[in-house]
Motif scaffolding. Structure first.
Motif, PDB file in Angstrom:
ATOM      1  N   GLY A   1      -6.384   0.959 -40.351  1.00 11.76           N
ATOM      2  CA  GLY A   1      -6.538  -0.199 -39.484  1.00 11.76           C
ATOM      3  C   GLY A   1      -6.354   0.143 -38.021  1.00 11.76           C
ATOM      4  O   GLY A   1      -7.090  -0.336 -37.150  1.00 11.76           O
ATOM      5  N   HIS A   2      -5.386   1.012 -37.742  1.00  9.20           N
ATOM      6  CA  HIS A   2      -5.129   1.382 -36.353  1.00  9.20           C
ATOM      7  C   HIS A   2      -6.181   2.368 -35.841  1.00  9.20           C
ATOM      8  O   HIS A   2      -6.526   2.354 -34.660  1.00  9.20           O
ATOM      9  CB  HIS A   2      -3.725   1.968 -36.215  1.00  9.20           C
TER      10      HIS A   2
ATOM     11  N   GLU B   1      -9.283   2.297 -36.699  1.00 13.93           N
ATOM     12  CA  GLU B   1     -10.483   1.497 -36.447  1.00 13.93           C
ATOM     13  C   GLU B   1     -10.344   0.599 -35.227  1.00 13.93           C
ATOM     14  O   GLU B   1     -11.301   0.395 -34.479  1.00 13.93           O
ATOM     15  CB  GLU B   1     -10.802   0.648 -37.679  1.00 13.93           C
ATOM     16  N   ASN B   2      -9.140   0.055 -35.015  1.00 17.50           N
ATOM     17  CA  ASN B   2      -8.978  -0.991 -34.000  1.00 17.50           C
ATOM     18  C   ASN B   2      -8.291  -0.556 -32.708  1.00 17.50           C
ATOM     19  O   ASN B   2      -8.294  -1.304 -31.734  1.00 17.50           O
ATOM     20  CB  ASN B   2      -8.192  -2.162 -34.596  1.00 17.50           C
ATOM     21  N   TRP B   3      -7.709   0.631 -32.697  1.00 13.86           N
ATOM     22  CA  TRP B   3      -6.945   1.016 -31.515  1.00 13.86           C
ATOM     23  C   TRP B   3      -7.247   2.407 -30.986  1.00 13.86           C
ATOM     24  O   TRP B   3      -7.309   2.617 -29.779  1.00 13.86           O
ATOM     25  CB  TRP B   3      -5.442   0.938 -31.818  1.00 13.86           C
TER      26      TRP B   3
END
Length: 245
Positions: free
Chosen positions: A104-105, A107-109
């Motif tokens: 998740g990180h 992909e998003n950060w």
């Protein structure tokens, strides 16, 4: 039909392994190498990582860090002083990181130009040892104040390490640390693994650690540990007491 607790654990870990494999492939395509740092609380890994990040920034390397804790963003604030992009990952009580959280990180950060991502796992040598994060390199750290028999007490963590880092070496004398015994214990659970000695206070070992990571990043073969992340079918109490192989 009801599943046993062990069957549930096996299923959870099998799902994590699949996600980790997919994430590793994705990161390879993006040219990102992940370094998973494992240690007990108080090993000094945050301070050492901060030094490594600062050195990487000085050299213009596209580096970033994720740091995981059950609560607070204290470590992220400390690591951000290095000048590298840093993100805190709060686990809300979970004693380890899982591949889904890291994904998740990523992909998003994670900044697009990042080629090296350090992941400071939750301070714990039990559960994190069983979870593959899709990392390129797994480094296990311990301080001289923890005792030279730690590798035998936590064989899964030390036995799955590509590299071992001994920290706070300036305290070896006052702590009565037996370096020869420690080296023997490490080799017993992970034959051939290299041990880097470090001291964040003086900067000793910072360059050596960064160079080892960059060498693997550049394609040098990493040490092949005898263990890989695997399901654990024991209780935390058993592992803490060193009752599992």
């Amino acid at each position: 039909m009801c599943e046993s607790m062990d069957e549930v654990k096996q299923a959870v870990l099998a799902k994590n392994d699949g996600l980790a494999s997919d994430l590793r492939d994705e990161l390879d395509r993006r040219g990102v190498s992940v370094v998973n740092l494992l240690s007990s609380p108080g090993s000094g890994k945050t301070e050492l990582l901060g030094r490594v990040l600062a050195r990487a920034v000085e050299r213009g390397l596209p580096v970033a860090a994720l740091t995981a804790d059950l609560a607070t963003e204290n470590d992220a604030h400390r690591l951000a002083r290095s000048g590298a992009p840093v993100k805190q990952l709060l686990t809300d009580g979970l004693c380890h990181l899982e591949a889904r959280q890291l994904r998740g990180h990523v992909e998003n950060w994670l900044p697009e130009d990042t080629s090296l991502l350090f992941v400071e796992n939750v301070g714990n040598l039990v559960c994190p040892a069983s979870y593959d994060l899709g990392e390129s390199l797994r480094i296990v750290l311990m301080a001289v104040t923890e005792g030279e028999d730690k590798p035998l007490k936590y064989p899964t963590a030390f036995g799955s390490a590509h590299l071992v880092v001994l920290t706070k070496t300036d305290l070896a004398g006052p702590a009565g640390f037996d370096e020869a015994a420690f080296d023997a214990q490490v080799q017993r659970v992970n034959p051939g693994v290299e041990v880097v000695r470090s001291c964040a206070r003086t900067g000793a070992g910072v360059d050596a650690l960064l160079e080892r990571v960059l060498a693997v990043r550049a394609g040098a073969p990493a040490h092949r540990p005898p263990l890989t992340p695997r399901p654990h079918t024991h209780t935390h109490e058993d592992a803490e007491a060193g009752l599992v192989p």
